[in-house]
Design a protein around this motif. Structure first.
Motif, PDB file in Angstrom:
ATOM      1  N   GLU A 119       0.831  -1.213   0.000  1.00  0.00           N
ATOM      2  CA  GLU A 119       0.000   0.000   0.000  1.00  0.00           C
ATOM      3  C   GLU A 119       0.859   1.254   0.000  1.00  0.00           C
ATOM      4  O   GLU A 119       0.553   2.231  -0.692  1.00  0.00           O
ATOM      5  N   ILE A 120       1.934   1.234   0.776  1.00  0.00           N
ATOM      6  CA  ILE A 120       2.754   2.427   0.922  1.00  0.00           C
ATOM      7  C   ILE A 120       3.860   2.493  -0.121  1.00  0.00           C
ATOM      8  O   ILE A 120       3.974   3.463  -0.871  1.00  0.00           O
ATOM      9  N   PHE A 121       4.693   1.455  -0.199  1.00  0.00           N
ATOM     10  CA  PHE A 121       5.888   1.517  -1.040  1.00  0.00           C
ATOM     11  C   PHE A 121       5.600   1.346  -2.528  1.00  0.00           C
ATOM     12  O   PHE A 121       6.367   1.827  -3.360  1.00  0.00           O
ATOM     13  N   VAL A 122       4.521   0.665  -2.885  1.00  0.00           N
ATOM     14  CA  VAL A 122       4.207   0.460  -4.306  1.00  0.00           C
ATOM     15  C   VAL A 122       3.116   1.429  -4.762  1.00  0.00           C
ATOM     16  O   VAL A 122       3.306   2.188  -5.703  1.00  0.00           O
ATOM     17  N   VAL A 123       1.965   1.436  -4.069  1.00  0.00           N
ATOM     18  CA  VAL A 123       0.821   2.234  -4.516  1.00  0.00           C
ATOM     19  C   VAL A 123       1.000   3.715  -4.168  1.00  0.00           C
ATOM     20  O   VAL A 123       0.999   4.566  -5.052  1.00  0.00           O
ATOM     21  N   GLU A 124       1.153   4.038  -2.866  1.00  0.00           N
ATOM     22  CA  GLU A 124       1.249   5.444  -2.461  1.00  0.00           C
ATOM     23  C   GLU A 124       2.440   6.143  -3.108  1.00  0.00           C
ATOM     24  O   GLU A 124       2.334   7.275  -3.560  1.00  0.00           O
ATOM     25  N   GLN A 125       3.579   5.464  -3.142  1.00  0.00           N
ATOM     26  CA  GLN A 125       4.779   6.077  -3.701  1.00  0.00           C
ATOM     27  C   GLN A 125       4.922   5.843  -5.204  1.00  0.00           C
ATOM     28  O   GLN A 125       5.922   6.244  -5.797  1.00  0.00           O
ATOM     29  N   ASN A 126       3.923   5.182  -5.789  1.00  0.00           N
ATOM     30  CA  ASN A 126       3.891   4.952  -7.225  1.00  0.00           C
ATOM     31  C   ASN A 126       5.225   4.406  -7.736  1.00  0.00           C
ATOM     32  O   ASN A 126       5.840   4.944  -8.650  1.00  0.00           O
ATOM     33  N   CYS A 127       5.657   3.314  -7.108  1.00  0.00           N
ATOM     34  CA  CYS A 127       6.964   2.738  -7.410  1.00  0.00           C
ATOM     35  C   CYS A 127       6.800   1.246  -7.692  1.00  0.00           C
ATOM     36  O   CYS A 127       6.459   0.478  -6.798  1.00  0.00           O
ATOM     37  N   VAL A 128       7.022   0.874  -8.927  1.00  0.00           N
ATOM     38  CA  VAL A 128       6.899  -0.531  -9.300  1.00  0.00           C
ATOM     39  C   VAL A 128       8.217  -1.235  -8.999  1.00  0.00           C
ATOM     40  O   VAL A 128       9.241  -0.938  -9.598  1.00  0.00           O
ATOM     41  N   TYR A 129       8.187  -2.114  -8.013  1.00  0.00           N
ATOM     42  CA  TYR A 129       9.370  -2.900  -7.672  1.00  0.00           C
ATOM     43  C   TYR A 129       8.913  -4.161  -6.967  1.00  0.00           C
ATOM     44  O   TYR A 129       7.774  -4.249  -6.495  1.00  0.00           O
ATOM     45  N   LEU A 130       9.787  -5.147  -6.885  1.00  0.00           N
ATOM     46  CA  LEU A 130       9.464  -6.402  -6.222  1.00  0.00           C
ATOM     47  C   LEU A 130       9.782  -6.262  -4.738  1.00  0.00           C
ATOM     48  O   LEU A 130      10.945  -6.264  -4.335  1.00  0.00           O
ATOM     49  N   ASP A 131       8.751  -6.119  -3.928  1.00  0.00           N
ATOM     50  CA  ASP A 131       8.939  -5.926  -2.490  1.00  0.00           C
ATOM     51  C   ASP A 131       9.514  -7.168  -1.809  1.00  0.00           C
ATOM     52  O   ASP A 131      10.473  -7.055  -1.052  1.00  0.00           O
ATOM     53  N   PRO A 132       8.972  -8.372  -2.045  1.00  0.00           N
ATOM     54  CA  PRO A 132       9.603  -9.555  -1.444  1.00  0.00           C
ATOM     55  C   PRO A 132      10.968  -9.783  -2.106  1.00  0.00           C
ATOM     56  O   PRO A 132      11.064 -10.312  -3.209  1.00  0.00           O
ATOM     57  N   ASP A 133      12.020  -9.329  -1.431  1.00  0.00           N
ATOM     58  CA  ASP A 133      13.358  -9.275  -2.021  1.00  0.00           C
ATOM     59  C   ASP A 133      14.283 -10.400  -1.569  1.00  0.00           C
ATOM     60  O   ASP A 133      15.485 -10.348  -1.794  1.00  0.00           O
ATOM     61  N   GLY A 134      13.731 -11.410  -0.898  1.00  0.00           N
ATOM     62  CA  GLY A 134      14.554 -12.509  -0.417  1.00  0.00           C
ATOM     63  C   GLY A 134      15.112 -12.281   0.972  1.00  0.00           C
ATOM     64  O   GLY A 134      15.654 -13.202   1.579  1.00  0.00           O
ATOM     65  N   LYS A 135      15.005 -11.067   1.488  1.00  0.00           N
ATOM     66  CA  LYS A 135      15.559 -10.769   2.805  1.00  0.00           C
ATOM     67  C   LYS A 135      14.569 -10.990   3.950  1.00  0.00           C
ATOM     68  O   LYS A 135      14.975 -11.012   5.106  1.00  0.00           O
ATOM     69  N   ASP A 136      13.295 -11.134   3.647  1.00  0.00           N
ATOM     70  CA  ASP A 136      12.308 -11.342   4.719  1.00  0.00           C
ATOM     71  C   ASP A 136      12.648 -12.561   5.570  1.00  0.00           C
ATOM     72  O   ASP A 136      12.440 -12.558   6.781  1.00  0.00           O
ATOM     73  N   LYS A 137      13.180 -13.587   4.932  1.00  0.00           N
ATOM     74  CA  LYS A 137      13.519 -14.816   5.662  1.00  0.00           C
ATOM     75  C   LYS A 137      14.711 -14.620   6.601  1.00  0.00           C
ATOM     76  O   LYS A 137      14.919 -15.411   7.507  1.00  0.00           O
ATOM     77  N   LEU A 138      15.495 -13.560   6.379  1.00  0.00           N
ATOM     78  CA  LEU A 138      16.675 -13.283   7.196  1.00  0.00           C
ATOM     79  C   LEU A 138      16.415 -12.243   8.281  1.00  0.00           C
ATOM     80  O   LEU A 138      17.279 -11.980   9.108  1.00  0.00           O
ATOM     81  N   ALA A 139      15.239 -11.654   8.258  1.00  0.00           N
ATOM     82  CA  ALA A 139      14.927 -10.533   9.137  1.00  0.00           C
ATOM     83  C   ALA A 139      14.157 -10.951  10.380  1.00  0.00           C
ATOM     84  O   ALA A 139      13.501 -11.992  10.413  1.00  0.00           O
ATOM     85  N   LEU A 140      14.254 -10.088  11.388  1.00  0.00           N
ATOM     86  CA  LEU A 140      13.275 -10.098  12.466  1.00  0.00           C
ATOM     87  C   LEU A 140      12.233  -9.070  12.051  1.00  0.00           C
ATOM     88  O   LEU A 140      12.566  -8.014  11.499  1.00  0.00           O
ATOM     89  N   HIS A 141      10.975  -9.381  12.301  1.00  0.00           N
ATOM     90  CA  HIS A 141       9.880  -8.525  11.855  1.00  0.00           C
ATOM     91  C   HIS A 141       9.249  -7.847  13.060  1.00  0.00           C
ATOM     92  O   HIS A 141       8.713  -8.513  13.946  1.00  0.00           O
ATOM     93  N   LEU A 142       9.345  -6.520  13.079  1.00  0.00           N
ATOM     94  CA  LEU A 142       8.754  -5.715  14.131  1.00  0.00           C
ATOM     95  C   LEU A 142       7.381  -5.278  13.658  1.00  0.00           C
ATOM     96  O   LEU A 142       7.255  -4.572  12.659  1.00  0.00           O
TER      97      LEU A 142
END
Length: 148
Positions: A27-50
């Protein structure tokens, strides 16, 4: 009005949590900021999610990384607050929680971020200082910043 905060590794996220955080990021990084990019970048599996929840809804979120994954120091990324709740100034709460989460989980105060340039003063208010010139990431001006 108080947010409930939790930090989870990828493997501990429920399917609903993954959906909700990916939806908020899109909603924010693709739609609101009108930026076409692949958000799931492979790093989610390496992160802690707050994850910050209010009234059962994910309203704030960021990824926390140990040193050596995104930068030489620990890092915070995908910092986002639901547009409907920005008037609450929960971005500041999110950053305080993220900084504390880095300290507790990775044992360091040294943090590097790739910040959108327009948020430079916001991050400076949390102790970050610019360490690079402006660069474009997905056609959005960014600056590298560190907190030591």
């Amino acid at each position: 009005m108080e947010i409930k905060w939790k930090i989870k590794p990828f493997e501990a996220l429920t399917a609903h949590e993954v959906y909700d955080l990916l939806k908020l990021r899109s909603e924010i990084f693709v739609v609101e900021q009108n930026c076409v990019y692949l958000d799931p970048d492979g790093k989610d599996k390496l992160a802690l999610h707050l994850i910050g929840e209010y009234d059962g809804k994910v309203v704030a979120y960021s990824r926390l990384f140990d040193a050596g994954i995104s930068f030489d120091y620990a890092s915070i990324g995908r910092v986002v607050v639901d547009a409907n709740y920005r008037d609450k100034k929960w971005g500041h709460d999110l950053m305080r929680e993220a900084i504390a989460g880095i300290k507790v989980n990775f044992g360091t105060d040294k943090i590097t971020i790739g910040a959108q340039l327009y948020l430079k003063k916001f991050y400076e208010s949390h102790g970050f200082v610019p360490t690079s010139e402006m660069y474009l990431e997905d056609d959005i001006p960014h600056i590298e910043m560190q907190r030591t």
